[in-house]
Design a protein around this motif. Structure first.
Motif, PDB file in Angstrom:
ATOM      1  N   ALA A 107     -10.350  -1.373 -10.410  1.00  0.00           N
ATOM      2  CA  ALA A 107      -9.895  -2.460 -11.283  1.00  0.00           C
ATOM      3  C   ALA A 107      -8.865  -3.358 -10.597  1.00  0.00           C
ATOM      4  O   ALA A 107      -9.009  -4.591 -10.613  1.00  0.00           O
ATOM      5  N   PRO A 108      -7.795  -2.813  -9.979  1.00  0.00           N
ATOM      6  CA  PRO A 108      -6.855  -3.701  -9.277  1.00  0.00           C
ATOM      7  C   PRO A 108      -7.493  -4.443  -8.111  1.00  0.00           C
ATOM      8  O   PRO A 108      -7.105  -5.580  -7.820  1.00  0.00           O
ATOM      9  N   LEU A 109      -8.475  -3.834  -7.444  1.00  0.00           N
ATOM     10  CA  LEU A 109      -9.149  -4.518  -6.349  1.00  0.00           C
ATOM     11  C   LEU A 109      -9.906  -5.747  -6.848  1.00  0.00           C
ATOM     12  O   LEU A 109      -9.871  -6.817  -6.235  1.00  0.00           O
ATOM     13  N   ILE A 110     -10.594  -5.590  -7.975  1.00  0.00           N
ATOM     14  CA  ILE A 110     -11.318  -6.721  -8.563  1.00  0.00           C
ATOM     15  C   ILE A 110     -10.327  -7.797  -9.009  1.00  0.00           C
ATOM     16  O   ILE A 110     -10.548  -8.995  -8.817  1.00  0.00           O
ATOM     17  N   SER A 111      -9.214  -7.360  -9.586  1.00  0.00           N
ATOM     18  CA  SER A 111      -8.180  -8.309 -10.004  1.00  0.00           C
ATOM     19  C   SER A 111      -7.618  -9.057  -8.794  1.00  0.00           C
ATOM     20  O   SER A 111      -7.381 -10.277  -8.857  1.00  0.00           O
ATOM     21  N   ALA A 112      -7.429  -8.351  -7.680  1.00  0.00           N
ATOM     22  CA  ALA A 112      -6.916  -8.984  -6.465  1.00  0.00           C
ATOM     23  C   ALA A 112      -7.886 -10.034  -5.939  1.00  0.00           C
ATOM     24  O   ALA A 112      -7.475 -11.120  -5.508  1.00  0.00           O
ATOM     25  N   LEU A 113      -9.168  -9.736  -5.978  1.00  0.00           N
ATOM     26  CA  LEU A 113     -10.169 -10.721  -5.561  1.00  0.00           C
ATOM     27  C   LEU A 113     -10.124 -11.948  -6.462  1.00  0.00           C
ATOM     28  O   LEU A 113     -10.226 -13.089  -5.990  1.00  0.00           O
ATOM     29  N   GLY A 114      -9.964 -11.717  -7.756  1.00  0.00           N
ATOM     30  CA  GLY A 114      -9.865 -12.838  -8.690  1.00  0.00           C
ATOM     31  C   GLY A 114      -8.652 -13.711  -8.406  1.00  0.00           C
ATOM     32  O   GLY A 114      -8.746 -14.950  -8.428  1.00  0.00           O
ATOM     33  N   VAL A 115      -7.512 -13.085  -8.114  1.00  0.00           N
ATOM     34  CA  VAL A 115      -6.309 -13.845  -7.768  1.00  0.00           C
ATOM     35  C   VAL A 115      -6.529 -14.643  -6.492  1.00  0.00           C
ATOM     36  O   VAL A 115      -6.117 -15.809  -6.380  1.00  0.00           O
ATOM     37  N   SER A 116      -7.203 -14.034  -5.508  1.00  0.00           N
ATOM     38  CA  SER A 116      -7.491 -14.724  -4.248  1.00  0.00           C
ATOM     39  C   SER A 116      -8.306 -15.991  -4.482  1.00  0.00           C
ATOM     40  O   SER A 116      -7.964 -17.075  -3.990  1.00  0.00           O
ATOM     41  N   TYR A 167       0.834  -1.207   0.000  1.00  0.00           N
ATOM     42  CA  TYR A 167       0.000   0.000   0.000  1.00  0.00           C
ATOM     43  C   TYR A 167       0.870   1.259   0.000  1.00  0.00           C
ATOM     44  O   TYR A 167       0.536   2.248  -0.658  1.00  0.00           O
ATOM     45  N   GLY A 168       1.979   1.221   0.731  1.00  0.00           N
ATOM     46  CA  GLY A 168       2.847   2.388   0.766  1.00  0.00           C
ATOM     47  C   GLY A 168       3.432   2.727  -0.588  1.00  0.00           C
ATOM     48  O   GLY A 168       3.632   3.902  -0.917  1.00  0.00           O
ATOM     49  N   ILE A 169       3.701   1.706  -1.407  1.00  0.00           N
ATOM     50  CA  ILE A 169       4.306   1.935  -2.719  1.00  0.00           C
ATOM     51  C   ILE A 169       3.246   2.253  -3.774  1.00  0.00           C
ATOM     52  O   ILE A 169       3.380   3.202  -4.554  1.00  0.00           O
ATOM     53  N   LEU A 170       2.181   1.446  -3.826  1.00  0.00           N
ATOM     54  CA  LEU A 170       1.216   1.523  -4.926  1.00  0.00           C
ATOM     55  C   LEU A 170      -0.143   2.088  -4.523  1.00  0.00           C
ATOM     56  O   LEU A 170      -0.993   2.291  -5.393  1.00  0.00           O
ATOM     57  N   LYS A 171      -0.367   2.306  -3.222  1.00  0.00           N
ATOM     58  CA  LYS A 171      -1.699   2.666  -2.715  1.00  0.00           C
ATOM     59  C   LYS A 171      -2.726   1.623  -3.162  1.00  0.00           C
ATOM     60  O   LYS A 171      -3.840   1.936  -3.546  1.00  0.00           O
ATOM     61  N   LEU A 172      -2.307   0.349  -3.078  1.00  0.00           N
ATOM     62  CA  LEU A 172      -3.134  -0.780  -3.503  1.00  0.00           C
ATOM     63  C   LEU A 172      -3.326  -1.732  -2.335  1.00  0.00           C
ATOM     64  O   LEU A 172      -2.363  -2.089  -1.645  1.00  0.00           O
ATOM     65  N   LEU A 173      -4.573  -2.155  -2.102  1.00  0.00           N
ATOM     66  CA  LEU A 173      -4.851  -3.181  -1.109  1.00  0.00           C
ATOM     67  C   LEU A 173      -4.747  -4.542  -1.794  1.00  0.00           C
ATOM     68  O   LEU A 173      -5.607  -4.917  -2.584  1.00  0.00           O
ATOM     69  N   ASN A 174      -3.691  -5.259  -1.472  1.00  0.00           N
ATOM     70  CA  ASN A 174      -3.452  -6.566  -2.082  1.00  0.00           C
ATOM     71  C   ASN A 174      -4.310  -7.604  -1.372  1.00  0.00           C
ATOM     72  O   ASN A 174      -3.864  -8.274  -0.432  1.00  0.00           O
ATOM     73  N   LEU A 175      -5.545  -7.762  -1.818  1.00  0.00           N
ATOM     74  CA  LEU A 175      -6.484  -8.661  -1.150  1.00  0.00           C
ATOM     75  C   LEU A 175      -6.127 -10.132  -1.325  1.00  0.00           C
ATOM     76  O   LEU A 175      -6.732 -10.983  -0.679  1.00  0.00           O
ATOM     77  N   ALA A 176      -5.166 -10.428  -2.187  1.00  0.00           N
ATOM     78  CA  ALA A 176      -4.707 -11.811  -2.347  1.00  0.00           C
ATOM     79  C   ALA A 176      -3.562 -12.143  -1.401  1.00  0.00           C
ATOM     80  O   ALA A 176      -3.047 -13.265  -1.425  1.00  0.00           O
ATOM     81  N   HIS A 177      -3.178 -11.194  -0.562  1.00  0.00           N
ATOM     82  CA  HIS A 177      -2.010 -11.393   0.303  1.00  0.00           C
ATOM     83  C   HIS A 177      -2.210 -12.561   1.265  1.00  0.00           C
ATOM     84  O   HIS A 177      -1.289 -13.346   1.506  1.00  0.00           O
ATOM     85  N   GLY A 178      -3.403 -12.686   1.827  1.00  0.00           N
ATOM     86  CA  GLY A 178      -3.671 -13.787   2.741  1.00  0.00           C
ATOM     87  C   GLY A 178      -3.541 -15.143   2.066  1.00  0.00           C
ATOM     88  O   GLY A 178      -3.096 -16.123   2.696  1.00  0.00           O
TER      89      GLY A 178
END
Length: 315
Positions: free
Chosen positions: A106-115, A31-42
């Motif tokens: 868009a990245p949030l939806i992509s993160a959910l898809g990766v999860s 988040y600090g670098i991209l201001k992105l919540l990586n919802l696939a992190h878990g």
């Protein structure tokens, strides 16, 4: 007050909080670098846990390991860190980088898809059964510090010490190295950092690798401390890690560490005392309600977290 119980709950909370802090660090770094919540992190954590389980069985299993126990645990953690690190790099390259200039949804939806992709891939490969690290066979879990009311199992000492060592190494990397300076510059102003000669793409890839490696290590530590893993574990630990990052101040490394420890302690104490207060009518699942209530309160009262700073909107 039952002081013996309080001390034991504090020990359990520190153990759990150390794991949450590792997960929160990954959220905060990205988040600090991209201001992105990586919802696939878990789910990267979950994959790391299965990699560690695979290394354990490849080297003979917990009952009859082919190497020394300390070396086996080290190889499990390293294998999970390397595998999860490269998985994080792949996720950034194929799921996030093409959407870097797209609207934030868009990245949030992509993160959910990766999860969902990672969850169901592991489900198809390994099935839905729980997998055991058999920690009780690997080490004598009952051995450790036993002093008055304080009882700390040896495996929990290993988990806490490993987590603290990795957090300290990350802190030194970010504050004392050239790579860390590049990360901080990119976090502050990505375009200005690029104009000053910083390879922004390389910094982002490095950030994803380190954050995902920490998540993979957390997955192995969870398996060692709590014995069992499954394909759905990343969802719960990912949410708890995100809560810890928000409480401490998402984007802040010290905040992620403090937030993880606070959430772990609150969860442990709530399990220990709320059941007593209600006469045992509430089961341990109530602790999730307590943790996520804290998340809601912070989002309403102090959304920037303990160490975070409120963003100044320019007009």
């Amino acid at each position: 007050m039952d002081w013996d119980k309080l001390v034991q709950l504090l020990v359990n909370g520190v153990t759990l909080g150390s794991v949450y802090a590792l997960v929160a660090l990954g959220f905060s770094m990205v988040y600090g670098i991209l201001k992105l919540l990586n919802l696939a992190h878990g789910d990267v954590l979950m994959v790391g846990a299965f990699i560690g389980w695979g290394v354990l069985n490849w080297l003979g299993g917990a009952e009859n390991p082919s190497v020394a126990v300390w070396l086996l645990i080290t190889l499990m953690v390293l294998g999970a860190m390397i595998g999860s690190g490269f998985l994080g790099v792949a996720i950034e390259r194929f799921a996030y980088r093409p959407l870097r200039t797209a609207p934030r949804i868009a990245p949030l939806i992509s993160a959910l898809g990766v999860s969902f992709f990672l969850q169901n891939s592991v489900l198809l490969l390994f099935g839905g059964d729980f997998r055991s690290y058999d920690t009780d066979l690997l080490v004598d879990v009952a051995r450790g510090i036993d002093w008055g009311p304080l009882t700390v199992w040896v495996i929990r000492i290993v988990v806490v010490a490993s987590a603290l060592a990795m957090m300290a190494a990350l802190w030194i990397l970010v504050t004392r190295t050239r790579v860390g300076r590049a990360m901080r510059a990119t976090s502050f102003d990505r375009e200005a950092a690029a104009m000053m000669g910083v390879d922004v793409d390389r910094v982002i890839v490095t950030t994803f690798f380190i954050g995902s490696a920490l998540a993979g290590a957390a997955g192995v530590l969870i398996g060692l401390a709590f014995f069992q893993i499954n394909h759905f574990m990343g969802f719960n630990y990912g949410l708890k890690g995100f809560t810890a990052a928000v409480v401490g101040g998402i984007g802040s490394i010290p905040g992620a560490m403090l937030g993880g420890l606070l959430i772990g302690l609150i969860e442990s104490l709530s399990v220990g005392y709320i059941e007593d207060f209600t006469g045992g009518r509430l089961n341990s699942a109530f602790r999730d309600l307590v943790v996520f209530t804290i998340l809601i309160v912070f989002m309403l009262v102090r959304p920037q977290g303990i160490f975070g700073k409120r963003e100044v909107k320019k007009v």
